[in-house]
Scaffold this motif. Structure first.
Motif, short mmCIF file in Angstrom:
data_model
loop_
_atom_site.label_atom_id
_atom_site.label_comp_id
_atom_site.label_asym_id
_atom_site.label_seq_id
_atom_site.Cartn_x
_atom_site.Cartn_y
_atom_site.Cartn_z
N ILE A 44 98.66 31.35 13.88
CA ILE A 44 98.20 30.49 12.78
C ILE A 44 98.19 31.34 11.51
CG2 ILE A 44 96.29 29.09 11.89
CD1 ILE A 44 97.63 27.92 14.40
N SER A 45 98.89 30.84 10.50
CA SER A 45 99.06 31.67 9.29
C SER A 45 98.25 31.21 8.09
CB SER A 45 100.54 31.70 8.90
OG SER A 45 100.97 30.38 8.60
N SER A 46 97.59 30.06 8.18
CA SER A 46 96.81 29.62 7.02
C SER A 46 95.68 28.68 7.41
CB SER A 46 97.72 28.93 5.99
OG SER A 46 98.27 27.75 6.53
N MET A 47 94.69 28.62 6.53
CA MET A 47 93.52 27.75 6.73
C MET A 47 93.22 27.03 5.42
SD MET A 47 89.65 28.45 8.19
CE MET A 47 89.59 30.09 7.61
N TYR A 48 92.92 25.78 5.55
CA TYR A 48 92.52 24.97 4.40
C TYR A 48 91.00 24.86 4.40
CZ TYR A 48 92.06 20.89 1.34
OH TYR A 48 91.72 20.04 0.33
N VAL A 49 90.40 25.02 3.23
CA VAL A 49 88.95 24.91 3.08
C VAL A 49 88.66 23.67 2.24
CG1 VAL A 49 86.86 26.02 2.22
CG2 VAL A 49 88.69 27.42 3.19
N SER A 50 87.87 22.75 2.79
CA SER A 50 87.53 21.54 2.04
C SER A 50 86.02 21.41 1.88
CB SER A 50 88.09 20.30 2.75
OG SER A 50 87.49 20.13 4.01
N TYR A 51 85.65 20.80 0.78
CA TYR A 51 84.25 20.50 0.50
C TYR A 51 84.23 19.30 -0.42
CZ TYR A 51 79.58 20.77 -1.52
OH TYR A 51 78.31 20.47 -1.94
N HIS A 52 83.42 18.31 -0.10
CA HIS A 52 83.34 17.11 -0.93
C HIS A 52 81.88 16.80 -1.23
CE1 HIS A 52 87.54 16.50 -0.06
NE2 HIS A 52 87.26 16.65 1.23
#
Length: 186
Positions: A44-52
């Motif tokens: 796994i080469s990337s991670m998305y970070v979300s916040y709403h």
């Protein structure tokens, strides 16, 4: 001779404190590393970070710190990234710890920041509703009440930086289990 000896002892204490502060600054500046390894699972080469948060503009410091650390390691991805970190809630609270006997006003507060998050890899939930929190105390003197607000804000930022590190550590632990189970076949 006594004055000279006490001066030397005081100078030595200040030097030790100064070195300790420099060491802490150096460690804080380097961000999260986990011994140089990626906090993501193998392959796994990337991670998305979300916040709403419909009531706030911009990201809280913990989300900004997470994105910064991942960006620094070239691991921050977009919404299609295979690893997804969703910060569900960031909450700060404060309570009075002690009251001044002189004027009856609060003399010390405990500030707590709590973060709730979910983490998934390739659509498989690894952590759901994971909660981390940190608490720090700070003192307020009667004649410095205005400056204590700035101290509280700096304290909260530092706490959220610490929480960013703790979140990445928790993710790395979950990924170690994921890597181990994929190596053993289940």
């Amino acid at each position: 001779m006594t004055g000279h000896a006490s001066f030397s002892a005081a100078a030595a204490r200040h030097a030790v404190w100064g070195l300790a502060v420099l060491a802490l600054c150096a460690l804080a500046g380097c961000g999260f590393h986990l011994q140089g390894a990626s906090p993501l699972p193998k392959g796994i080469s990337s991670m998305y970070v979300s916040y709403h948060d419909n009531y706030r503009v911009g990201d809280p410091p913990v989300v900004a710190a997470l994105k910064q650390r991942l960006r620094r390691q070239h691991l921050l991805g977009d919404a299609d990234a295979p690893a997804q970190l969703d910060i569900v809630n960031v909450e700060n609270s404060q309570r009075v710890v002690s009251v001044s006997p002189v004027d009856g006003n609060a003399a010390e507060y405990a500030v707590t920041t709590q973060v709730v998050f979910n983490y998934s890899v390739n659509g498989a939930e690894q952590l759901s509703g994971a909660t981390l929190s940190t608490t720090r105390n700070y003192s307020v003197s009667a004649n410095q009440r205005l400056s204590s607000e700035g101290e509280r804000d700096e304290l909260l930022k530092g706490m959220q930086q610490d929480l960013a590190n703790l979140i990445l550590e928790r993710i790395a632990q979950a990924n170690q289990k994921l890597d181990t189970s994929s190596q053993t076949g289940g």
